[in-house]
Design a protein around this motif. Structure first.
Motif, PDB file in Angstrom:
ATOM      1  N   ALA A  15      34.568  68.781  29.509  1.00  0.00           N
ATOM      2  CA  ALA A  15      35.158  68.413  30.804  1.00  0.00           C
ATOM      3  C   ALA A  15      35.101  66.897  30.989  1.00  0.00           C
ATOM      4  O   ALA A  15      36.057  66.280  31.486  1.00  0.00           O
ATOM      5  N   PHE A  16      34.004  66.297  30.593  1.00  0.00           N
ATOM      6  CA  PHE A  16      33.822  64.851  30.673  1.00  0.00           C
ATOM      7  C   PHE A  16      34.906  64.141  29.853  1.00  0.00           C
ATOM      8  O   PHE A  16      35.546  63.200  30.322  1.00  0.00           O
ATOM      9  N   GLY A  17      35.122  64.593  28.627  1.00  0.00           N
ATOM     10  CA  GLY A  17      36.146  63.991  27.769  1.00  0.00           C
ATOM     11  C   GLY A  17      37.537  64.140  28.354  1.00  0.00           C
ATOM     12  O   GLY A  17      38.335  63.201  28.337  1.00  0.00           O
ATOM     13  N   LEU A  18      37.838  65.326  28.881  1.00  0.00           N
ATOM     14  CA  LEU A  18      39.144  65.538  29.509  1.00  0.00           C
ATOM     15  C   LEU A  18      39.338  64.598  30.697  1.00  0.00           C
ATOM     16  O   LEU A  18      40.400  63.987  30.855  1.00  0.00           O
ATOM     17  N   ALA A  19      38.323  64.488  31.530  1.00  0.00           N
ATOM     18  CA  ALA A  19      38.410  63.619  32.709  1.00  0.00           C
ATOM     19  C   ALA A  19      38.525  62.152  32.290  1.00  0.00           C
ATOM     20  O   ALA A  19      39.290  61.386  32.893  1.00  0.00           O
ATOM     21  N   ALA A  20      37.783  61.749  31.264  1.00  0.00           N
ATOM     22  CA  ALA A  20      37.848  60.366  30.784  1.00  0.00           C
ATOM     23  C   ALA A  20      39.257  60.021  30.323  1.00  0.00           C
ATOM     24  O   ALA A  20      39.794  58.958  30.662  1.00  0.00           O
ATOM     25  N   ARG A  21      39.865  60.914  29.568  1.00  0.00           N
ATOM     26  CA  ARG A  21      41.211  60.643  29.044  1.00  0.00           C
ATOM     27  C   ARG A  21      42.270  60.700  30.141  1.00  0.00           C
ATOM     28  O   ARG A  21      43.302  60.054  30.032  1.00  0.00           O
ATOM     29  N   ARG A  22      42.011  61.415  31.212  1.00  0.00           N
ATOM     30  CA  ARG A  22      42.927  61.383  32.356  1.00  0.00           C
ATOM     31  C   ARG A  22      42.729  60.089  33.149  1.00  0.00           C
ATOM     32  O   ARG A  22      43.687  59.516  33.655  1.00  0.00           O
ATOM     33  N   ARG A  23      41.493  59.658  33.284  1.00  0.00           N
ATOM     34  CA  ARG A  23      41.197  58.435  34.038  1.00  0.00           C
ATOM     35  C   ARG A  23      41.696  57.197  33.295  1.00  0.00           C
ATOM     36  O   ARG A  23      42.140  56.233  33.885  1.00  0.00           O
ATOM     37  N   PHE A  24      41.595  57.218  31.969  1.00  0.00           N
ATOM     38  CA  PHE A  24      42.032  56.100  31.134  1.00  0.00           C
ATOM     39  C   PHE A  24      43.088  56.617  30.148  1.00  0.00           C
ATOM     40  O   PHE A  24      42.814  56.740  28.952  1.00  0.00           O
ATOM     41  N   PRO A  25      44.285  56.957  30.629  1.00  0.00           N
ATOM     42  CA  PRO A  25      45.277  57.625  29.768  1.00  0.00           C
ATOM     43  C   PRO A  25      45.739  56.795  28.575  1.00  0.00           C
ATOM     44  O   PRO A  25      46.193  57.357  27.581  1.00  0.00           O
ATOM     45  N   ARG A  26      45.610  55.477  28.633  1.00  0.00           N
ATOM     46  CA  ARG A  26      45.998  54.645  27.503  1.00  0.00           C
ATOM     47  C   ARG A  26      44.782  54.153  26.728  1.00  0.00           C
ATOM     48  O   ARG A  26      44.875  53.240  25.917  1.00  0.00           O
ATOM     49  N   GLY A  27      43.627  54.743  27.029  1.00  0.00           N
ATOM     50  CA  GLY A  27      42.400  54.281  26.400  1.00  0.00           C
ATOM     51  C   GLY A  27      41.859  53.070  27.141  1.00  0.00           C
ATOM     52  O   GLY A  27      42.397  52.675  28.182  1.00  0.00           O
ATOM     53  N   ALA A  28      40.828  52.486  26.625  1.00  0.00           N
ATOM     54  CA  ALA A  28      40.219  51.312  27.249  1.00  0.00           C
ATOM     55  C   ALA A  28      39.471  50.517  26.188  1.00  0.00           C
ATOM     56  O   ALA A  28      38.842  51.087  25.297  1.00  0.00           O
ATOM     57  N   SER A  29      39.547  49.219  26.309  1.00  0.00           N
ATOM     58  CA  SER A  29      38.826  48.343  25.388  1.00  0.00           C
ATOM     59  C   SER A  29      37.344  48.357  25.757  1.00  0.00           C
ATOM     60  O   SER A  29      36.983  48.736  26.878  1.00  0.00           O
ATOM     61  N   PRO A  30      36.493  47.914  24.837  1.00  0.00           N
ATOM     62  CA  PRO A  30      35.072  47.822  25.183  1.00  0.00           C
ATOM     63  C   PRO A  30      34.829  46.959  26.429  1.00  0.00           C
ATOM     64  O   PRO A  30      33.962  47.262  27.244  1.00  0.00           O
TER      65      PRO A  30
END
Length: 144
Positions: A44-59
């Protein structure tokens, strides 16, 4: 039959619904020493992360997000190491769906994932139906 996956997702569902009594009761049924502990919440955490940052995120973006997140907490920020949270977020955005990046303490990993998932669900404005869909998708990902 109640499974670890069902119980974990019930815990997360109670948290998302601000049902703190239910959250506490359901959390008591979890076994941090169990071999699959944290998998469903990790999904669920991974799904939410990818929805929150749909294009990914730099460090750098992840670091700025974590700093803002920790700065917004009224209490409890001292419970989280910024570098560890950054690793969890990066793992959530990765292909493994949030299963990597865990702490050596599975309970702390679970706590961090629960708090961040709650934050992202709120930021995304997911209502009860979308929350249920997120939990169902996480359940499918962790089903045996």
């Amino acid at each position: 039959m109640t499974t670890v996956t069902t119980t974990e997702l019930d815990v997360l569902g109670a948290l998302l619904a601000f049902d703190f009594i239910g959250f506490a009761q359901k959390s008591a049924a979890l076994d941090p020493a169990g071999p699959r502990y944290g998998e469903a919440v990790g999904s669920a955490f991974g799904l939410a992360a990818r929805r929150r940052f749909p294009r990914g995120a730099s460090p750098e973006e992840i670091g700025a997000y974590v700093a803002g997140f920790l700065g917004s907490l009224e209490a409890g920020a001292e419970d989280f190491e910024p570098a560890v949270l950054e690793g969890l977020v990066a793992a959530g955005l990765a292909e493994d769906g949030g299963q990597g990046g865990g702490l050596t303490d599975p309970e702390r990993t679970m706590q961090a994932r629960l708090v961040l998932t709650l934050r992202w669900v709120r930021e995304l404005g997911l209502g009860p139906d979308e929350q249920r869909e997120l939990l169902e998708e996480a359940g499918r990902l962790t089903a045996v």
